[in-house]
Design a protein around this motif. Structure first.
Motif, short mmCIF file in Angstrom:
data_model
loop_
_atom_site.label_atom_id
_atom_site.label_comp_id
_atom_site.label_asym_id
_atom_site.label_seq_id
_atom_site.Cartn_x
_atom_site.Cartn_y
_atom_site.Cartn_z
N GLU A 186 0.78 -1.22 0.00
CA GLU A 186 0.00 0.00 0.00
C GLU A 186 0.82 1.28 0.00
OE1 GLU A 186 -3.04 -0.05 3.01
OE2 GLU A 186 -3.54 -2.15 2.65
N SER A 187 2.14 1.17 0.13
CA SER A 187 2.97 2.38 0.18
C SER A 187 4.22 2.21 -0.67
CB SER A 187 3.38 2.70 1.63
OG SER A 187 4.29 3.79 1.67
N PRO A 188 4.24 2.77 -1.88
CA PRO A 188 5.44 2.69 -2.73
C PRO A 188 6.66 3.33 -2.07
CG PRO A 188 3.54 3.45 -3.99
CD PRO A 188 3.13 3.46 -2.56
N GLU A 189 6.46 4.41 -1.34
CA GLU A 189 7.58 5.08 -0.68
C GLU A 189 8.22 4.14 0.36
OE1 GLU A 189 4.62 8.39 -1.68
OE2 GLU A 189 4.54 6.38 -0.81
N PHE A 190 7.37 3.40 1.07
CA PHE A 190 7.89 2.49 2.08
C PHE A 190 8.86 1.49 1.47
CE2 PHE A 190 7.68 -1.67 4.15
CZ PHE A 190 8.12 -1.33 5.43
N THR A 191 8.49 0.92 0.34
CA THR A 191 9.35 -0.07 -0.31
C THR A 191 10.72 0.51 -0.64
OG1 THR A 191 7.45 -1.25 -1.24
CG2 THR A 191 9.58 -1.56 -2.35
N THR A 192 10.75 1.74 -1.12
CA THR A 192 12.02 2.40 -1.45
C THR A 192 12.85 2.63 -0.19
OG1 THR A 192 11.05 3.51 -3.37
CG2 THR A 192 13.07 4.46 -2.46
N TRP A 193 12.22 3.16 0.85
CA TRP A 193 12.95 3.47 2.07
C TRP A 193 13.41 2.20 2.78
CZ3 TRP A 193 8.47 7.23 3.55
CH2 TRP A 193 8.57 8.39 2.77
N TRP A 194 12.62 1.16 2.72
CA TRP A 194 12.94 -0.09 3.42
C TRP A 194 14.24 -0.69 2.89
CZ3 TRP A 194 11.11 -1.47 7.88
CH2 TRP A 194 11.27 -2.78 8.33
N LYS A 195 14.46 -0.55 1.59
CA LYS A 195 15.66 -1.11 0.97
C LYS A 195 16.93 -0.45 1.51
CE LYS A 195 13.49 -2.43 -3.42
NZ LYS A 195 13.41 -2.13 -4.88
N ALA A 196 16.82 0.79 1.96
CA ALA A 196 17.99 1.51 2.48
C ALA A 196 18.46 0.95 3.82
CB ALA A 196 17.68 3.00 2.62
N HIS A 197 17.58 0.25 4.53
CA HIS A 197 17.90 -0.37 5.82
C HIS A 197 18.45 0.64 6.82
CE1 HIS A 197 18.44 -4.72 7.28
NE2 HIS A 197 18.24 -3.93 8.33
N ASP A 198 17.90 1.85 6.82
CA ASP A 198 18.32 2.87 7.79
C ASP A 198 17.80 2.52 9.18
OD1 ASP A 198 19.65 4.37 5.90
OD2 ASP A 198 17.93 5.65 5.46
N ILE A 199 18.58 2.87 10.18
CA ILE A 199 18.23 2.61 11.58
C ILE A 199 18.29 3.92 12.35
CG2 ILE A 199 18.80 1.34 13.69
CD1 ILE A 199 18.02 -0.52 11.47
N ARG A 200 17.22 4.22 13.08
CA ARG A 200 17.23 5.41 13.94
C ARG A 200 16.68 5.04 15.31
NH1 ARG A 200 15.00 10.81 10.79
NH2 ARG A 200 15.81 10.35 8.70
N ALA A 201 17.14 5.76 16.32
CA ALA A 201 16.61 5.58 17.67
C ALA A 201 15.38 6.46 17.85
CB ALA A 201 17.67 5.94 18.69
N ALA A 202 14.50 6.04 18.73
CA ALA A 202 13.33 6.86 19.06
C ALA A 202 13.79 8.02 19.94
CB ALA A 202 12.29 6.03 19.79
N VAL A 203 13.57 9.22 19.48
CA VAL A 203 13.99 10.41 20.22
C VAL A 203 12.84 11.40 20.30
CG1 VAL A 203 16.43 10.19 19.62
CG2 VAL A 203 14.91 11.47 18.11
N SER A 204 12.94 12.32 21.24
CA SER A 204 11.94 13.38 21.35
C SER A 204 12.15 14.37 20.20
CB SER A 204 12.06 14.09 22.70
OG SER A 204 13.37 14.61 22.85
N GLY A 205 11.13 15.19 19.96
CA GLY A 205 11.25 16.15 18.88
C GLY A 205 10.00 17.01 18.76
N ARG A 206 9.84 17.62 17.59
CA ARG A 206 8.69 18.49 17.34
C ARG A 206 7.93 18.04 16.11
NH1 ARG A 206 9.41 24.83 18.90
NH2 ARG A 206 10.26 24.53 20.99
N LYS A 207 6.64 18.26 16.11
CA LYS A 207 5.81 17.97 14.96
C LYS A 207 4.89 19.16 14.70
CE LYS A 207 5.54 12.92 15.26
NZ LYS A 207 4.64 11.76 15.42
#
Length: 261
Positions: free
Chosen positions: A207-228
């Protein structure tokens, strides 16, 4: 653990190593560029040499074959691949990932439920698979979780597959979406063999073409505080600071609180 599922779990380790190797240039690794390369990044033998391990043994790791590296070897690979602290921790977790029982949707203790409901600012609790389990009235006014079917009450599903969410975040959607994908990856790789995670991943790919592209990059991030910043259809422009907290009752539970800015 089923052999097929175990293979899938080891493949996540191999895919992670390969993705980090291919993104690292010889110059960044302190190696001479040499002749023109047909493939990006370092060669397997270069990583093995930098880490001080055998080439065949490293190849077995990338191929997802049954190999159990020591902590010393894992640390040497992290140095060779110039991993960040978050990536290094992820590599350690992948190499010591034990067999587990099948995933079961978490239950939120009543004490935590009452705390969430007592808060005036938007707050909700997610589980290991990022399912939204409990939320308060303020969160309902912003996110309308109750209007979604239970199978859609998942942060990844909401952000990546719902057009309304994309409109709410506007130009900031891309960054928000990529961030949650990289954060979820750290958890997914440890549960890649579980049917519940396999099902979620299949839906996101579907259901998400963008997800498939980003998933291939195998990037890892920690959960951090921030702003939205969001543009709500009824409340207009909303700005929040957000932070998450791990529950002592169950480490899989995370409390997320939004404070208006």
């Amino acid at each position: 653990m089923d052999a097929t599922f175990a293979d899938r779990s080891r493949n996540e380790l191999g895919d992670f190593l390969r993705s980090r190797r291919e993104r690292l240039t010889p110059r960044a690794a302190g190696l001479p560029a040499g002749r023109r390369r047909r493939t990006p990044g370092l060669r397997r033998e270069e990583v093995a040499e930098l880490a001080g391990i055998g080439v065949d043994w490293y190849i077995r790791l990338e191929q997802g074959r049954s190999v159990s590296p020591s902590v010393t070897t894992v640390d040497a690979l992290a140095r060779a691949l110039r991993l960040s602290k978050v990536e290094h921790a992820h590599l350690r977790a992948l190499t010591r990932n034990p067999g587990r029982r099948a995933f079961v949707r978490e239950s939120v203790p009543e004490a935590i439920r009452r705390v969430v409901e007592s808060l005036n600012q938007p707050a909700y609790v997610t589980g290991r698979r990022w399912d939204v389990l409990v939320w308060n009235k303020a969160a309902e006014e912003v996110f309308a979780f109750s209007r979604l079917p239970e199978e859609d009450r998942n942060i990844l599903i909401i952000i990546l597959t719902k057009p309304a969410t994309r409109r709410v975040f506007g130009v900031g959607w891309n960054e928000q979406a990529r961030r949650v994908v990289a954060q979820f990856r750290a958890t997914h790789d440890l549960w890649a063999d579980d049917p519940a995670f396999v099902e979620l991943l299949a839906r996101l790919h579907r259901e998400s073409p963008e997800f498939t592209t980003w998933w291939k990059a195998h990037d890892i991030r920690a959960a951090v505080s921030g702003r939205k910043q969001m543009t709500h259809p009824k409340k207009g422009l909303l700005r929040f600071e957000h932070a998450s907290f791990q529950a002592s009752d169950d480490p899989a539970l995370r409390l997320i609180i939004y404070t208006p800015v």
